[in-house]
Every structure is written in C-alpha cells, then in structure tokens.
Motif scaffolding. Sequence first.
Motif, PDB file in Angstrom:
ATOM      1  N   TYR A  55      50.860  36.889 -16.818  1.00 20.54           N
ATOM      2  CA  TYR A  55      51.987  37.109 -15.896  1.00 20.54           C
ATOM      3  C   TYR A  55      52.967  38.038 -16.591  1.00 20.54           C
ATOM      4  N   TYR A  78      57.489  28.333  -5.569  1.00 17.10           N
ATOM      5  CA  TYR A  78      56.413  27.352  -5.627  1.00 17.10           C
ATOM      6  C   TYR A  78      56.746  26.338  -6.714  1.00 17.10           C
ATOM      7  N   THR A  85      54.402  39.505  -6.331  1.00 16.09           N
ATOM      8  CA  THR A  85      53.497  40.634  -6.619  1.00 16.09           C
ATOM      9  C   THR A  85      54.290  41.935  -6.706  1.00 16.09           C
ATOM     10  N   ARG A 150      51.765  18.319  -5.164  1.00 14.17           N
ATOM     11  CA  ARG A 150      50.686  19.306  -5.028  1.00 14.17           C
ATOM     12  C   ARG A 150      49.689  18.883  -3.953  1.00 14.17           C
TER      13      ARG A 150
HETATM   14  P1  5GP Z   1      50.376  28.657 -11.928  1.00 15.91           P
HETATM   15  O1  5GP Z   1      51.781  28.255 -12.234  1.00 15.91           O
HETATM   16  O2  5GP Z   1      49.427  27.482 -11.943  1.00 15.91           O
HETATM   17  O3  5GP Z   1      49.898  29.822 -12.765  1.00 15.91           O
HETATM   18  O4  5GP Z   1      50.359  29.233 -10.436  1.00 15.91           O
HETATM   19  C1  5GP Z   1      50.861  28.450  -9.400  1.00 15.91           C
HETATM   20  C2  5GP Z   1      50.475  29.093  -8.089  1.00 15.91           C
HETATM   21  O5  5GP Z   1      51.126  30.361  -7.937  1.00 15.91           O
HETATM   22  C3  5GP Z   1      48.980  29.362  -7.938  1.00 15.91           C
HETATM   23  O6  5GP Z   1      48.593  28.894  -6.658  1.00 15.91           O
HETATM   24  C4  5GP Z   1      48.884  30.876  -8.011  1.00 15.91           C
HETATM   25  O7  5GP Z   1      47.805  31.368  -7.210  1.00 15.91           O
HETATM   26  C5  5GP Z   1      50.207  31.283  -7.405  1.00 15.91           C
HETATM   27  N1  5GP Z   1      50.622  32.641  -7.738  1.00 15.91           N
HETATM   28  C6  5GP Z   1      50.382  33.343  -8.874  1.00 15.91           C
HETATM   29  N2  5GP Z   1      50.909  34.557  -8.787  1.00 15.91           N
HETATM   30  C7  5GP Z   1      51.489  34.652  -7.558  1.00 15.91           C
HETATM   31  C8  5GP Z   1      52.197  35.697  -6.859  1.00 15.91           C
HETATM   32  O8  5GP Z   1      52.389  36.816  -7.333  1.00 15.91           O
HETATM   33  N3  5GP Z   1      52.652  35.398  -5.626  1.00 15.91           N
HETATM   34  C9  5GP Z   1      52.459  34.199  -5.031  1.00 15.91           C
HETATM   35  N4  5GP Z   1      52.932  34.037  -3.815  1.00 15.91           N
HETATM   36  N5  5GP Z   1      51.798  33.216  -5.645  1.00 15.91           N
HETATM   37  C10 5GP Z   1      51.319  33.432  -6.901  1.00 15.91           C
END
Ligand code: 5GP
Length: 205
Positions: A55, A78, A85, A150
């Motif tokens: 990231y 989230y 993005t 979740r």
């Molecule tokens: P994690 O914290 O487990 O890496 O990601 C949590 C959630 O965020 C996962 O469902 C992942 O697919 C989503 N996610 C990762 N990058 C992005 C992004 O750029 N935009 C969005 N909307 N969700 C993302």
Amino acid sequence: MRKEKGLLIVLSGPSGVGKGTVRKAIFSDPNVDFEYSISMTTRQPREGEVDGVDYFFKTREQFEQLIKEGKLLEYAEYLGNYYGTPLDYVKETLEAGKDIFLEIEVQGAKQVREKIPDGLFIFLAPPSLSELYNRIVNRGTEDDERIRGRMEKARKEIEMMDLYDYVVENDEVEKACERIKAIVIAEHCRRERVQHHYKKMLEVE
Ligand code: 5GP
C-alpha cells in the motif's frame, strides 16, 4: 494508429473471502501482463508490509487532502480506515494500452462501475458463510467484535453481486486464479471490444 486502451479489471468481493491472497497468487505468475494498482490506506502497516509495495500508507490528513484534490478514482471507509485507488496511475496505464488490476472492497467497486462502466468486474465469492467465518478467525488478526463486524458486512456484500460481470468461487486459490486469468483473456476477445478493428479492415480493402 491510435493505441488500443487497456482493460480495467476489478476484483472485489466480501470481507475475508481471500481477495488479497488470490491477487498475490495472480501476480506471482510471471506470464501475467497486467499492472497492479497499489492502493492508498490510512491503516497501520501489518508485519512485513512495505510502503509503496503493499500500500501507500497515509495519514488521515493526507488522505483527506487527496480526496479534496480529486486524486482518487474511488475510496471507501472500511472498518475505521480509508482505502482508495490513485486516479493518475490508472488513467496513465489504460492510456498506455496496458491492463490494470484493482483489488478493492465492494463500496469502491460500485463507484468504479459508475465511472468506468465498461471495465471488467469480477466478484470473488466464498464457498459458504461458515468457510468465510473460519478464514477470518484463522487469520488471527481480528478480535471478536471485529469478526462479528466483518461477518455482518460480508452478508450485505454478497448481496451486491448484481453489479458484477463474473462470479468466481474461491474454493481453491489456484483454481480461482486460473478462472480469473481465463476471464481476462475472454474479455479481450469480446465482440464489442474488437469489432471496430475488422470494420476498419473492411473499409481499407
Ligand atoms: P486490508 O486492510 O485487509 O489490507 O484490506 C481491507 C479491505 O480493503 C479489503 O477488502 C481490500 O480489498 C480493500 N481495499 C484495498 N485497497 C482498496 C482500495 O484502494 N479501495 C477500496 N475501496 N478498497 C480497498
């Protein structure tokens, strides 16, 4: 001759379904020739995660500034953190005629569908809800309250399948990857995407 634009590929699906694992497996294949869009997030790096690889890690202030400046194709909050993005990289990659692959959660995928309706949207589905629960618990990174959160989210997210072109069940990572790669190949052959070439060819002859 104008270069053909690349294909925007979105892989999404419920929380805990294994999107990250499938995405990593896809990109570990040296024959895969699409680019990965590295997301921005305000969450803390997990052990082993590298800034600019897994990231782009940002503060909330930095992220909110990017939103204000219109630098994100989509973003979502989230479980208390922002994810988004970067717009420029997606645009440049598509303009250069390369395919770009986004692995994002469902709220973000919905925004991308609205902005780029002719993208390829793939929904990664869990074999069952109990399987999904086991995966989230076994990951061991979440406490009970977060696990409940979740699961609740996952139920709602599965209902969002309607927005997608394809559904791939994540029964086994390797199988899911093969299906996704096959879908991308097929999408490149879709009549609507290629017919103009042949029309041009007929005009010339
Ligand atoms: P994690 O914290 O487990 O890496 O990601 C949590 C959630 O965020 C996962 O469902 C992942 O697919 C989503 N996610 C990762 N990058 C992005 C992004 O750029 N935009 C969005 N909307 N969700 C993302």
